[in-house]
Design a protein around this motif. Structure first.
Motif, PDB file in Angstrom:
ATOM      1  N   PRO A   6       5.679  12.335   2.220  1.00  0.00           N
ATOM      2  CA  PRO A   6       4.603  11.625   2.921  1.00  0.00           C
ATOM      3  C   PRO A   6       3.755  10.739   2.005  1.00  0.00           C
ATOM      4  CG  PRO A   6       4.136  13.980   2.827  1.00  0.00           C
ATOM      5  CD  PRO A   6       5.520  13.788   2.290  1.00  0.00           C
ATOM      6  N   ASP A   7       3.586  11.145   0.733  1.00  0.00           N
ATOM      7  CA  ASP A   7       2.803  10.311  -0.190  1.00  0.00           C
ATOM      8  C   ASP A   7       3.504   8.979  -0.455  1.00  0.00           C
ATOM      9  OD1 ASP A   7       0.826  12.240  -0.412  1.00  0.00           O
ATOM     10  OD2 ASP A   7       1.756  13.182  -2.161  1.00  0.00           O
ATOM     11  N   THR A   8       4.811   9.029  -0.611  1.00  0.00           N
ATOM     12  CA  THR A   8       5.579   7.805  -0.832  1.00  0.00           C
ATOM     13  C   THR A   8       5.518   6.920   0.401  1.00  0.00           C
ATOM     14  OG1 THR A   8       7.041   8.989  -2.316  1.00  0.00           O
ATOM     15  CG2 THR A   8       7.828   6.898  -1.458  1.00  0.00           C
ATOM     16  N   ALA A   9       5.661   7.525   1.559  1.00  0.00           N
ATOM     17  CA  ALA A   9       5.583   6.754   2.798  1.00  0.00           C
ATOM     18  C   ALA A   9       4.218   6.090   2.928  1.00  0.00           C
ATOM     19  CB  ALA A   9       5.860   7.662   3.997  1.00  0.00           C
ATOM     20  N   THR A  10       3.176   6.793   2.517  1.00  0.00           N
ATOM     21  CA  THR A  10       1.817   6.230   2.568  1.00  0.00           C
ATOM     22  C   THR A  10       1.709   5.032   1.630  1.00  0.00           C
ATOM     23  OG1 THR A  10       0.881   8.380   3.133  1.00  0.00           O
ATOM     24  CG2 THR A  10      -0.626   6.748   2.211  1.00  0.00           C
ATOM     25  N   ASP A  11       2.235   5.168   0.401  1.00  0.00           N
ATOM     26  CA  ASP A  11       2.191   4.054  -0.558  1.00  0.00           C
ATOM     27  C   ASP A  11       2.965   2.848  -0.031  1.00  0.00           C
ATOM     28  OD1 ASP A  11       0.584   5.325  -2.415  1.00  0.00           O
ATOM     29  OD2 ASP A  11       2.267   6.071  -3.597  1.00  0.00           O
ATOM     30  N   LEU A  12       4.159   3.101   0.490  1.00  0.00           N
ATOM     31  CA  LEU A  12       4.964   2.000   1.025  1.00  0.00           C
ATOM     32  C   LEU A  12       4.271   1.340   2.210  1.00  0.00           C
ATOM     33  CD1 LEU A  12       8.527   3.599   0.808  1.00  0.00           C
ATOM     34  CD2 LEU A  12       7.645   1.683  -0.546  1.00  0.00           C
ATOM     35  N   SER A  13       3.699   2.141   3.080  1.00  0.00           N
ATOM     36  CA  SER A  13       2.996   1.610   4.251  1.00  0.00           C
ATOM     37  C   SER A  13       1.798   0.758   3.826  1.00  0.00           C
ATOM     38  CB  SER A  13       2.547   2.761   5.145  1.00  0.00           C
ATOM     39  OG  SER A  13       1.800   2.277   6.227  1.00  0.00           O
ATOM     40  N   ALA A  14       1.065   1.244   2.825  1.00  0.00           N
ATOM     41  CA  ALA A  14      -0.094   0.485   2.339  1.00  0.00           C
ATOM     42  C   ALA A  14       0.325  -0.864   1.779  1.00  0.00           C
ATOM     43  CB  ALA A  14      -0.843   1.289   1.282  1.00  0.00           C
ATOM     44  N   LEU A  15       1.423  -0.894   1.027  1.00  0.00           N
ATOM     45  CA  LEU A  15       1.898  -2.159   0.463  1.00  0.00           C
ATOM     46  C   LEU A  15       2.356  -3.111   1.556  1.00  0.00           C
ATOM     47  CD1 LEU A  15       3.801  -0.915  -2.696  1.00  0.00           C
ATOM     48  CD2 LEU A  15       1.652  -2.178  -2.623  1.00  0.00           C
ATOM     49  N   VAL A  16       3.021  -2.589   2.570  1.00  0.00           N
ATOM     50  CA  VAL A  16       3.465  -3.438   3.676  1.00  0.00           C
ATOM     51  C   VAL A  16       2.249  -4.009   4.399  1.00  0.00           C
ATOM     52  CG1 VAL A  16       4.595  -3.403   5.937  1.00  0.00           C
ATOM     53  CG2 VAL A  16       5.698  -2.334   3.974  1.00  0.00           C
ATOM     54  N   THR A  17       1.239  -3.180   4.622  1.00  0.00           N
ATOM     55  CA  THR A  17       0.016  -3.650   5.286  1.00  0.00           C
ATOM     56  C   THR A  17      -0.661  -4.735   4.458  1.00  0.00           C
ATOM     57  OG1 THR A  17      -0.311  -1.503   6.322  1.00  0.00           O
ATOM     58  CG2 THR A  17      -2.238  -2.936   6.160  1.00  0.00           C
ATOM     59  N   MET A  18      -0.776  -4.518   3.146  1.00  0.00           N
ATOM     60  CA  MET A  18      -1.423  -5.503   2.275  1.00  0.00           C
ATOM     61  C   MET A  18      -0.640  -6.803   2.212  1.00  0.00           C
ATOM     62  SD  MET A  18      -2.734  -3.350  -0.996  1.00  0.00           S
ATOM     63  CE  MET A  18      -3.153  -1.645  -0.819  1.00  0.00           C
ATOM     64  N   SER A  19       0.675  -6.722   2.377  1.00  0.00           N
ATOM     65  CA  SER A  19       1.478  -7.939   2.293  1.00  0.00           C
ATOM     66  C   SER A  19       1.157  -8.898   3.429  1.00  0.00           C
ATOM     67  CB  SER A  19       2.972  -7.599   2.290  1.00  0.00           C
ATOM     68  OG  SER A  19       3.385  -7.159   3.568  1.00  0.00           O
ATOM     69  N   GLY A  20       0.578  -8.391   4.504  1.00  0.00           N
ATOM     70  CA  GLY A  20       0.218  -9.236   5.637  1.00  0.00           C
ATOM     71  C   GLY A  20      -0.901 -10.218   5.318  1.00  0.00           C
ATOM     72  N   PHE A  21      -1.796  -9.840   4.410  1.00  0.00           N
ATOM     73  CA  PHE A  21      -2.908 -10.741   4.062  1.00  0.00           C
ATOM     74  C   PHE A  21      -2.869 -11.145   2.601  1.00  0.00           C
ATOM     75  CE2 PHE A  21      -4.535  -6.367   3.965  1.00  0.00           C
ATOM     76  CZ  PHE A  21      -5.036  -6.282   2.687  1.00  0.00           C
ATOM     77  N   GLY A  22      -1.959 -10.581   1.850  1.00  0.00           N
ATOM     78  CA  GLY A  22      -1.814 -10.954   0.450  1.00  0.00           C
ATOM     79  C   GLY A  22      -2.727 -10.148  -0.455  1.00  0.00           C
ATOM     80  N   ILE A  23      -2.252  -9.930  -1.635  1.00  0.00           N
ATOM     81  CA  ILE A  23      -3.014  -9.181  -2.630  1.00  0.00           C
ATOM     82  C   ILE A  23      -3.421 -10.184  -3.702  1.00  0.00           C
ATOM     83  CG2 ILE A  23      -2.945  -7.302  -4.304  1.00  0.00           C
ATOM     84  CD1 ILE A  23      -0.647  -6.132  -2.515  1.00  0.00           C
ATOM     85  N   PRO A  24      -4.715 -10.316  -3.960  1.00  0.00           N
ATOM     86  CA  PRO A  24      -5.148 -11.315  -4.941  1.00  0.00           C
ATOM     87  C   PRO A  24      -4.643 -10.975  -6.338  1.00  0.00           C
ATOM     88  CG  PRO A  24      -6.963  -9.869  -4.359  1.00  0.00           C
ATOM     89  CD  PRO A  24      -5.826  -9.513  -3.453  1.00  0.00           C
ATOM     90  N   THR A  25      -4.348 -11.979  -7.109  1.00  0.00           N
ATOM     91  CA  THR A  25      -3.924 -11.766  -8.487  1.00  0.00           C
ATOM     92  C   THR A  25      -5.143 -11.456  -9.347  1.00  0.00           C
ATOM     93  OG1 THR A  25      -4.194 -14.091  -9.102  1.00  0.00           O
ATOM     94  CG2 THR A  25      -2.020 -13.416  -8.230  1.00  0.00           C
ATOM     95  N   ARG A  26      -4.888 -10.877 -10.488  1.00  0.00           N
ATOM     96  CA  ARG A  26      -5.973 -10.625 -11.439  1.00  0.00           C
ATOM     97  C   ARG A  26      -6.599 -11.953 -11.884  1.00  0.00           C
ATOM     98  NH1 ARG A  26      -6.339  -5.808 -14.656  1.00  0.00           N
ATOM     99  NH2 ARG A  26      -5.380  -4.097 -13.510  1.00  0.00           N
ATOM    100  N   GLU A  27      -5.759 -12.963 -12.037  1.00  0.00           N
ATOM    101  CA  GLU A  27      -6.256 -14.282 -12.454  1.00  0.00           C
ATOM    102  C   GLU A  27      -7.211 -14.851 -11.408  1.00  0.00           C
ATOM    103  OE1 GLU A  27      -2.947 -13.442 -12.415  1.00  0.00           O
ATOM    104  OE2 GLU A  27      -2.742 -13.134 -14.575  1.00  0.00           O
ATOM    105  N   ARG A  28      -6.852 -14.715 -10.139  1.00  0.00           N
ATOM    106  CA  ARG A  28      -7.723 -15.214  -9.075  1.00  0.00           C
ATOM    107  C   ARG A  28      -9.051 -14.471  -9.062  1.00  0.00           C
ATOM    108  NH1 ARG A  28      -6.423 -14.253  -2.913  1.00  0.00           N
ATOM    109  NH2 ARG A  28      -8.579 -13.893  -2.388  1.00  0.00           N
ATOM    110  N   LEU A  29      -8.995 -13.148  -9.221  1.00  0.00           N
ATOM    111  CA  LEU A  29     -10.227 -12.361  -9.249  1.00  0.00           C
ATOM    112  C   LEU A  29     -11.116 -12.787 -10.414  1.00  0.00           C
ATOM    113  CD1 LEU A  29      -8.684  -8.918  -8.345  1.00  0.00           C
ATOM    114  CD2 LEU A  29     -10.309 -10.220  -6.937  1.00  0.00           C
TER     115      LEU A  29
END
Length: 149
Positions: A6-29
């Motif tokens: 379940p922990d792996t599924a949670t991590d994968l699900s979180a990444l899929v959710t974040m991919s919908g709006f994009g994850i800012p790069t460290r450079e952008r931050l």
């Protein structure tokens, strides 16, 4: 990879959710930090006004911006917190910069909300990827398979 974990599924699900709006790069931050910090300092400065005299003085003070240089500045006021955050960000320590920005309160915190949320998303994504990487390496080691490149 997850084998029902379940922990792996949670991590994968979180990444899929974040991919919908994009994850800012460290450079952008890092690039967006100065504007956020200026807005947070201004919001804090204006929050201390009480009446038209204070408003007028705040407007005059706003013409000149004095802030601590990035570094390990002591104090809990907004300029000190932001100086430490900027110093950590300049050193590549996004987690440390984020921890400082989270300490902001009131109008300064409101002004920093967007940057803080973006930094949180980046840190959570990096942590999820690191956990998935460790799991993959562990599963490969268990199976006796050698990774190929």
């Amino acid at each position: 990879l997850s084998a029902g974990d379940p922990d792996t599924a949670t991590d994968l699900s979180a990444l899929v959710t974040m991919s919908g709006f994009g994850i800012p790069t460290r450079e952008r931050l890092k690039a967006e930090f100065p504007a956020m910090a200026a807005a947070a300092r201004e919001a804090d400065r204006l929050s201390g006004t009480d009446g038209w005299v204070d408003d007028a003085l705040a407007s005059v003070r706003g013409l000149v911006s004095i802030r601590p240089a990035p570094g390990e500045v002591s104090g809990d006021d907004v300029p000190a917190v932001l100086a430490r955050a900027e110093n950590r960000l300049d050193a590549g320590d996004l987690d440390g910069a984020h921890a400082e920005v989270v300490r902001l309160e009131g109008p300064a915190a409101t002004a920093a909300e967007s940057w803080r949320t973006a930094a949180t998303a980046r840190l959570e994504a990096e942590a999820a990827v690191a956990r998935l990487y460790e799991l993959a390496i562990g599963r490969l080691a268990e199976s006796g398979a050698a990774p190929t490149r």
